[in-house]
Design a protein around this motif. Sequence first.
Motif, PDB file in Angstrom:
ATOM      1  N   GLU A  36       0.860  -1.188   0.000  1.00 17.67           N
ATOM      2  CA  GLU A  36       0.000   0.000   0.000  1.00 17.67           C
ATOM      3  C   GLU A  36       0.893   1.233   0.000  1.00 17.67           C
ATOM      4  O   GLU A  36       1.823   1.317   0.795  1.00 17.67           O
ATOM      5  CB  GLU A  36      -0.971   0.023   1.188  1.00 17.67           C
ATOM      6  N   VAL A  37       0.639   2.150  -0.918  1.00 15.98           N
ATOM      7  CA  VAL A  37       1.443   3.367  -1.008  1.00 15.98           C
ATOM      8  C   VAL A  37       0.593   4.568  -0.596  1.00 15.98           C
ATOM      9  O   VAL A  37      -0.561   4.693  -0.998  1.00 15.98           O
ATOM     10  CB  VAL A  37       1.990   3.579  -2.441  1.00 15.98           C
ATOM     11  N   ILE A  38       1.194   5.413   0.241  1.00 17.41           N
ATOM     12  CA  ILE A  38       0.573   6.682   0.645  1.00 17.41           C
ATOM     13  C   ILE A  38       1.454   7.778   0.050  1.00 17.41           C
ATOM     14  O   ILE A  38       2.625   7.895   0.412  1.00 17.41           O
ATOM     15  CB  ILE A  38       0.555   6.827   2.183  1.00 17.41           C
ATOM     16  N   CYS A  39       0.909   8.547  -0.907  1.00 13.11           N
ATOM     17  CA  CYS A  39       1.744   9.578  -1.526  1.00 13.11           C
ATOM     18  C   CYS A  39       1.022  10.918  -1.533  1.00 13.11           C
ATOM     19  O   CYS A  39      -0.134  11.020  -1.152  1.00 13.11           O
ATOM     20  CB  CYS A  39       2.150   9.154  -2.936  1.00 13.11           C
ATOM     21  N   GLY A  40       1.724  11.939  -1.996  1.00 14.22           N
ATOM     22  CA  GLY A  40       1.170  13.292  -2.030  1.00 14.22           C
ATOM     23  C   GLY A  40       2.281  14.300  -1.805  1.00 14.22           C
ATOM     24  O   GLY A  40       3.455  13.931  -1.683  1.00 14.22           O
ATOM     25  N   SER A  41       1.915  15.571  -1.748  1.00 16.55           N
ATOM     26  CA  SER A  41       2.892  16.647  -1.554  1.00 16.55           C
ATOM     27  C   SER A  41       3.323  16.713  -0.087  1.00 16.55           C
ATOM     28  O   SER A  41       2.785  15.974   0.751  1.00 16.55           O
ATOM     29  CB  SER A  41       2.253  17.994  -1.923  1.00 16.55           C
ATOM     30  N   MET A  42       4.258  17.583   0.222  1.00 13.39           N
ATOM     31  CA  MET A  42       4.565  17.841   1.630  1.00 13.39           C
ATOM     32  C   MET A  42       3.319  18.401   2.308  1.00 13.39           C
ATOM     33  O   MET A  42       2.533  19.115   1.677  1.00 13.39           O
ATOM     34  CB  MET A  42       5.711  18.858   1.763  1.00 13.39           C
ATOM     35  N   PHE A  43       3.134  18.097   3.555  1.00 10.99           N
ATOM     36  CA  PHE A  43       2.016  18.551   4.414  1.00 10.99           C
ATOM     37  C   PHE A  43       0.681  17.907   4.038  1.00 10.99           C
ATOM     38  O   PHE A  43      -0.365  18.322   4.520  1.00 10.99           O
ATOM     39  CB  PHE A  43       1.853  20.084   4.382  1.00 10.99           C
ATOM     40  N   SER A  44       0.698  16.908   3.152  1.00  6.45           N
ATOM     41  CA  SER A  44      -0.577  16.298   2.745  1.00  6.45           C
ATOM     42  C   SER A  44      -1.080  15.268   3.764  1.00  6.45           C
ATOM     43  O   SER A  44      -2.186  14.758   3.629  1.00  6.45           O
ATOM     44  CB  SER A  44      -0.441  15.638   1.364  1.00  6.45           C
ATOM     45  N   GLY A  45      -0.244  14.955   4.767  1.00  8.61           N
ATOM     46  CA  GLY A  45      -0.682  14.028   5.809  1.00  8.61           C
ATOM     47  C   GLY A  45      -0.181  12.611   5.626  1.00  8.61           C
ATOM     48  O   GLY A  45      -0.728  11.677   6.221  1.00  8.61           O
ATOM     49  N   LYS A  46       0.886  12.430   4.839  1.00  9.09           N
ATOM     50  CA  LYS A  46       1.421  11.081   4.609  1.00  9.09           C
ATOM     51  C   LYS A  46       1.919  10.456   5.908  1.00  9.09           C
ATOM     52  O   LYS A  46       1.615   9.310   6.213  1.00  9.09           O
ATOM     53  CB  LYS A  46       2.568  11.130   3.588  1.00  9.09           C
ATOM     54  N   PHE A  76       7.611   1.867   5.431  1.00 13.67           N
ATOM     55  CA  PHE A  76       8.726   2.730   5.017  1.00 13.67           C
ATOM     56  C   PHE A  76       8.220   4.162   4.917  1.00 13.67           C
ATOM     57  O   PHE A  76       7.239   4.429   4.224  1.00 13.67           O
ATOM     58  CB  PHE A  76       9.259   2.310   3.642  1.00 13.67           C
ATOM     59  N   ASP A  77       8.897   5.098   5.585  1.00 15.65           N
ATOM     60  CA  ASP A  77       8.551   6.520   5.431  1.00 15.65           C
ATOM     61  C   ASP A  77       9.615   7.191   4.564  1.00 15.65           C
ATOM     62  O   ASP A  77      10.736   6.693   4.459  1.00 15.65           O
ATOM     63  CB  ASP A  77       8.456   7.206   6.803  1.00 15.65           C
ATOM     64  N   GLU A  78       9.255   8.308   3.943  1.00 12.40           N
ATOM     65  CA  GLU A  78      10.187   9.060   3.079  1.00 12.40           C
ATOM     66  C   GLU A  78      10.809   8.146   2.013  1.00 12.40           C
ATOM     67  O   GLU A  78      12.005   8.229   1.722  1.00 12.40           O
ATOM     68  CB  GLU A  78      11.289   9.721   3.925  1.00 12.40           C
ATOM     69  N   ALA A  79       9.981   7.297   1.437  1.00 12.95           N
ATOM     70  CA  ALA A  79      10.488   6.285   0.507  1.00 12.95           C
ATOM     71  C   ALA A  79      11.131   6.891  -0.739  1.00 12.95           C
ATOM     72  O   ALA A  79      11.951   6.240  -1.392  1.00 12.95           O
ATOM     73  CB  ALA A  79       9.352   5.346   0.093  1.00 12.95           C
ATOM     74  N   GLN A  80      10.792   8.135  -1.062  1.00  9.27           N
ATOM     75  CA  GLN A  80      11.386   8.757  -2.268  1.00  9.27           C
ATOM     76  C   GLN A  80      12.901   8.863  -2.176  1.00  9.27           C
ATOM     77  O   GLN A  80      13.588   8.959  -3.188  1.00  9.27           O
ATOM     78  CB  GLN A  80      10.766  10.156  -2.514  1.00  9.27           C
ATOM     79  N   PHE A  81      13.435   8.838  -0.948  1.00 12.05           N
ATOM     80  CA  PHE A  81      14.886   8.981  -0.774  1.00 12.05           C
ATOM     81  C   PHE A  81      15.633   7.653  -0.827  1.00 12.05           C
ATOM     82  O   PHE A  81      16.860   7.636  -0.731  1.00 12.05           O
ATOM     83  CB  PHE A  81      15.203   9.678   0.554  1.00 12.05           C
ATOM     84  N   ARG A 141       2.514  -7.343   4.888  1.00 16.53           N
ATOM     85  CA  ARG A 141       1.825  -6.107   4.523  1.00 16.53           C
ATOM     86  C   ARG A 141       2.877  -5.000   4.499  1.00 16.53           C
ATOM     87  O   ARG A 141       3.498  -4.708   5.523  1.00 16.53           O
ATOM     88  CB  ARG A 141       0.745  -5.787   5.560  1.00 16.53           C
ATOM     89  N   VAL A 142       3.068  -4.395   3.325  1.00 10.38           N
ATOM     90  CA  VAL A 142       4.083  -3.355   3.161  1.00 10.38           C
ATOM     91  C   VAL A 142       3.382  -2.006   2.998  1.00 10.38           C
ATOM     92  O   VAL A 142       2.545  -1.844   2.106  1.00 10.38           O
ATOM     93  CB  VAL A 142       4.970  -3.629   1.927  1.00 10.38           C
ATOM     94  N   ILE A 143       3.714  -1.072   3.885  1.00 13.86           N
ATOM     95  CA  ILE A 143       3.136   0.275   3.812  1.00 13.86           C
ATOM     96  C   ILE A 143       4.267   1.231   3.427  1.00 13.86           C
ATOM     97  O   ILE A 143       5.310   1.243   4.079  1.00 13.86           O
ATOM     98  CB  ILE A 143       2.538   0.711   5.161  1.00 13.86           C
ATOM     99  N   VAL A 144       4.067   1.976   2.359  1.00 14.91           N
ATOM    100  CA  VAL A 144       5.118   2.866   1.856  1.00 14.91           C
ATOM    101  C   VAL A 144       4.563   4.284   1.801  1.00 14.91           C
ATOM    102  O   VAL A 144       3.538   4.525   1.158  1.00 14.91           O
ATOM    103  CB  VAL A 144       5.537   2.458   0.432  1.00 14.91           C
ATOM    104  N   ALA A 145       5.221   5.230   2.480  1.00 19.34           N
ATOM    105  CA  ALA A 145       4.813   6.636   2.380  1.00 19.34           C
ATOM    106  C   ALA A 145       5.936   7.431   1.735  1.00 19.34           C
ATOM    107  O   ALA A 145       7.111   7.208   2.035  1.00 19.34           O
ATOM    108  CB  ALA A 145       4.488   7.206   3.759  1.00 19.34           C
ATOM    109  N   GLY A 146       5.583   8.322   0.817  1.00 14.54           N
ATOM    110  CA  GLY A 146       6.630   9.126   0.190  1.00 14.54           C
ATOM    111  C   GLY A 146       6.058  10.197  -0.725  1.00 14.54           C
ATOM    112  O   GLY A 146       4.897  10.154  -1.115  1.00 14.54           O
ATOM    113  N   LEU A 147       6.918  11.158  -1.055  1.00 16.45           N
ATOM    114  CA  LEU A 147       6.553  12.226  -1.992  1.00 16.45           C
ATOM    115  C   LEU A 147       6.477  11.637  -3.400  1.00 16.45           C
ATOM    116  O   LEU A 147       7.446  11.036  -3.858  1.00 16.45           O
ATOM    117  CB  LEU A 147       7.620  13.321  -1.984  1.00 16.45           C
ATOM    118  N   ASP A 148       5.351  11.791  -4.073  1.00 21.23           N
ATOM    119  CA  ASP A 148       5.273  11.297  -5.446  1.00 21.23           C
ATOM    120  C   ASP A 148       6.071  12.186  -6.392  1.00 21.23           C
ATOM    121  O   ASP A 148       6.620  11.710  -7.380  1.00 21.23           O
ATOM    122  CB  ASP A 148       3.818  11.148  -5.919  1.00 21.23           C
TER     123      ASP A 148
END
Length: 202
Positions: free
Chosen positions: A12-22, A88-93, A111-118
């Motif tokens: 599951e990926v959680i993406c969006g801009s900064m401050f979007s609540g990822k 994983f947080d900040e996955a873009q890096f 279950r893999v949860i990935v949050a990052g800036l798209d």
Amino acid sequence: MQGTIQGSGWIEVICGSMFSGKSEELIRRVKRARIARQQVIAIKPSLDVRFSTNDVVSHGGDKIECLPVCDSREAEAAIPADAQVVAFDEAQFFDPGIVDLCVGLADAGVRVIVAGLDCDFRGEPFGPMPELLARAEYVSKLQAICVKCGNPATRTQRIINGRPASYSDPQVLIGASEAYEARCRRCHEVPDRPRPHATGGD
Ligand code: ADP
Ligand code: ZN
């Protein structure tokens, strides 16, 4: 073998801009899994020293413990054999190896949860995120609120010494004062962008 949730894993990926609540959303999902007594580990690239080194901290102040690692190989080595949920947080890096790691974990029942800036401050797809988005079962694309006009914000505005950062400004600028804002497509400013949605190479 990794721990399983009834034998089936997913991404599951959680993406969006900064401050979007990822980070808030990642923290919420991790807390719920822990309440349900799942074996959970949260991991982030160690270059994110935004607020603290051993936590994921949202801009709203929520936090969970998080293991900082240098790269995807170190992440892989740190994941316990009985992990049922890996976040994983900040996955873009992360390096490109994060993709195979996430796929391998999901294949093994995790279950893999990935949050990052798209997208980066230029509005271009960021690091391994496009491939992670393509390979995920579930995608949540979150929006912040544009600080200029109040519309949903999908972009991250980078500001250097009070001015919109240029397309060609380097990722790291020593000695400059830097800030980031959430903005919508219309209010997002990127001086010197070659042309909209240029892919490079032509
Ligand atoms: P992300 O991980 O996407 O950067 P966080 O989860 O760390 O986002 O922070 C989200 C929080 O940021 C919001 O709940 C709110 O408190 C705060 N925030 C600051 N600026 C904005 C904005 N322009 N729009 C929405 N939330 C904002
Ligand atoms: Zn706007």
